[in-house]
Design a protein around this motif. Sequence first.
Motif, short mmCIF file in Angstrom:
data_model
loop_
_atom_site.label_atom_id
_atom_site.label_comp_id
_atom_site.label_asym_id
_atom_site.label_seq_id
_atom_site.Cartn_x
_atom_site.Cartn_y
_atom_site.Cartn_z
N SER A 304 12.84 -9.16 -36.75
CA SER A 304 11.85 -9.30 -37.82
C SER A 304 12.46 -9.82 -39.12
N ALA A 305 13.75 -9.56 -39.35
CA ALA A 305 14.39 -10.10 -40.54
C ALA A 305 14.54 -11.60 -40.45
N ARG A 306 14.84 -12.09 -39.27
CA ARG A 306 15.00 -13.54 -39.09
C ARG A 306 13.64 -14.24 -39.06
N TRP A 307 12.68 -13.71 -38.29
CA TRP A 307 11.37 -14.34 -38.13
C TRP A 307 10.34 -13.50 -38.88
N ARG A 308 10.15 -13.81 -40.13
CA ARG A 308 9.36 -12.96 -41.01
C ARG A 308 7.86 -13.05 -40.75
N ILE A 309 7.44 -13.97 -39.90
CA ILE A 309 6.04 -13.98 -39.49
C ILE A 309 5.68 -12.67 -38.81
N LEU A 310 6.68 -11.99 -38.23
CA LEU A 310 6.43 -10.73 -37.52
C LEU A 310 6.20 -9.57 -38.47
N LEU A 311 6.47 -9.76 -39.75
CA LEU A 311 6.21 -8.72 -40.74
C LEU A 311 4.83 -8.88 -41.37
N ARG A 312 4.09 -9.90 -40.95
CA ARG A 312 2.78 -10.16 -41.50
C ARG A 312 1.71 -9.99 -40.44
N ARG A 313 0.48 -9.96 -40.87
CA ARG A 313 -0.64 -9.94 -39.93
C ARG A 313 -0.82 -11.36 -39.39
N ILE A 314 -0.56 -11.56 -38.13
CA ILE A 314 -0.55 -12.92 -37.56
C ILE A 314 -1.99 -13.35 -37.29
N ASN A 315 -2.37 -14.44 -37.92
CA ASN A 315 -3.76 -14.92 -37.83
C ASN A 315 -3.88 -15.98 -36.73
N LEU A 316 -3.65 -15.55 -35.49
CA LEU A 316 -3.79 -16.42 -34.32
C LEU A 316 -4.54 -15.65 -33.24
N GLN A 317 -5.05 -16.37 -32.25
CA GLN A 317 -5.67 -15.70 -31.11
C GLN A 317 -4.62 -14.86 -30.39
N PRO A 318 -5.02 -13.74 -29.78
CA PRO A 318 -4.04 -12.85 -29.14
C PRO A 318 -3.12 -13.55 -28.14
N GLN A 319 -3.67 -14.48 -27.36
CA GLN A 319 -2.82 -15.19 -26.38
C GLN A 319 -1.75 -16.02 -27.08
N ARG A 320 -2.12 -16.60 -28.23
CA ARG A 320 -1.16 -17.38 -29.01
C ARG A 320 -0.10 -16.47 -29.63
N VAL A 321 -0.53 -15.27 -30.05
CA VAL A 321 0.42 -14.31 -30.60
C VAL A 321 1.45 -13.91 -29.54
N ASP A 322 0.98 -13.68 -28.31
CA ASP A 322 1.89 -13.31 -27.22
C ASP A 322 2.97 -14.37 -27.04
N THR A 323 2.56 -15.63 -27.01
CA THR A 323 3.52 -16.73 -26.83
C THR A 323 4.48 -16.81 -28.00
N LEU A 324 3.96 -16.61 -29.22
CA LEU A 324 4.81 -16.66 -30.41
C LEU A 324 5.88 -15.56 -30.37
N VAL A 325 5.50 -14.35 -30.00
CA VAL A 325 6.46 -13.25 -29.97
C VAL A 325 7.51 -13.48 -28.88
N VAL A 326 7.08 -13.97 -27.72
CA VAL A 326 8.04 -14.29 -26.66
C VAL A 326 9.03 -15.35 -27.15
N ALA A 327 8.52 -16.38 -27.82
CA ALA A 327 9.40 -17.44 -28.34
C ALA A 327 10.38 -16.88 -29.36
N ALA A 328 9.93 -15.96 -30.22
CA ALA A 328 10.81 -15.36 -31.21
C ALA A 328 11.93 -14.56 -30.54
N CYS A 329 11.60 -13.85 -29.46
CA CYS A 329 12.62 -13.08 -28.73
C CYS A 329 13.63 -13.99 -28.04
N ILE A 330 13.16 -15.10 -27.48
CA ILE A 330 14.06 -16.06 -26.85
C ILE A 330 15.00 -16.66 -27.90
N LEU A 331 14.44 -17.04 -29.06
CA LEU A 331 15.26 -17.58 -30.14
C LEU A 331 16.26 -16.54 -30.63
#
Length: 395
Positions: A304-331
């Motif tokens: 969460s310190a590196r990808w600060r989008i995770l500290l905010r309320r993500i304004n995307l569809q849930p399926q898009r949020v899932d992909t974003l979080v997976v991508a953040a973990c891979i990075l």
Amino acid sequence: MAPLCKRRRTLALALLLALRMRRRLWVHPLNQQRRQQGDFYHLVAELRLDTQRHYQYFRMSAKKMDELLSFVGPELRRQSTNYRAAIEPKQRLAVGLRYLASGESMISLASSYRLGCSTVRDCVHMLCEAIEKVMMEQFIPMPTEEVWKEVAQRFWEKWNFPNCLGALNGKHMAIQAPPKSGSQYLDCKTFSVVLLALVDADYRFRFIQVGDFGSTSDGGVYSGSDLGIAMANGNLNVPPDTTLPGAPHLGEIPFVMVGDAAFPLKTYLMRPYPGKNLPQTKRIFNYRLSRVRMVVENAFGILSARWRILLRRINLQPQRVDTLVVAACILHNFLLSPNESQRWLEENEASGQHLEQVRSMGGNRASKAAQNVRDIFNSYFMSAEGSVPWQSRMV
């Protein structure tokens, strides 16, 4: 006939002029100044000459960014049309990474990069999808038996806990309330999806699952996860039972994951002893367990310190949020460096913001076999072979 032909020519000319006007306005006038005023062609180019500022802006070095582009570049390429030139992969990568790193709104990024809001949205979606598609198997692969042994050895060397496959926990990712979703995504405070993760001794994600409803209890998240099912069925290449270091007299015991009180006690999953007025031996076990569990908390802190989008309320569809979080973990795994981990932990602590924990599932009935495994670990931590000098002071 002549007036009719003239009228047709006039209509055709008007139609042609309208089409030309539409072509001119296909790109907004402000965005037509992209090369002259857009951040990608100026700020980003200048940042490559300043290592520290590039790192602060994109949360990675220019070298690692180029390496990332070599993975996902082909997936970010689109064909130019007669109406407009396609956004180049480098720019899509820059926009997508900046969104993850800063948590800025897409409207703000669209203004600074001189792009349309829909283009910025496409950049983010394309990047996250490309990372998951191209990099998942390499950076969060299914561990082999040999890899599990290496993970367990690192836990013993670094955290003084033997036969450990990883630290397990779940975190809420706040999202904008999806339309017509009722209370499915609503936990006690906010709408969210859950990230369940198993982390090794060096803060590397070994398993992730994203997308369970925020209203789901921790027990429900784990029991329904691929990890929980595979561990129960013995389908994860886990090494056979073995003795603890220096203590063959205690017999062979399973390799285990460790979790907090929210998780069930299994022969392959250790949780603390419940209760407050515990004897010292059990309090020492709980301390040794909690020390290892900090690994997954630290991994979430770095993420969460590196990808600060995770500290905010993500304004995307849930399926898009899932992909974003997976991508953040891979990075996270792609960029993980022992020299930088402490820096990210300190930044996360200084921010005063933390990803929310999944709610506890409460008590559960454990099998005698699971209780026996925990008691063996307890005995081991009190023995000369398994104790550490400071454990009595800590409890």
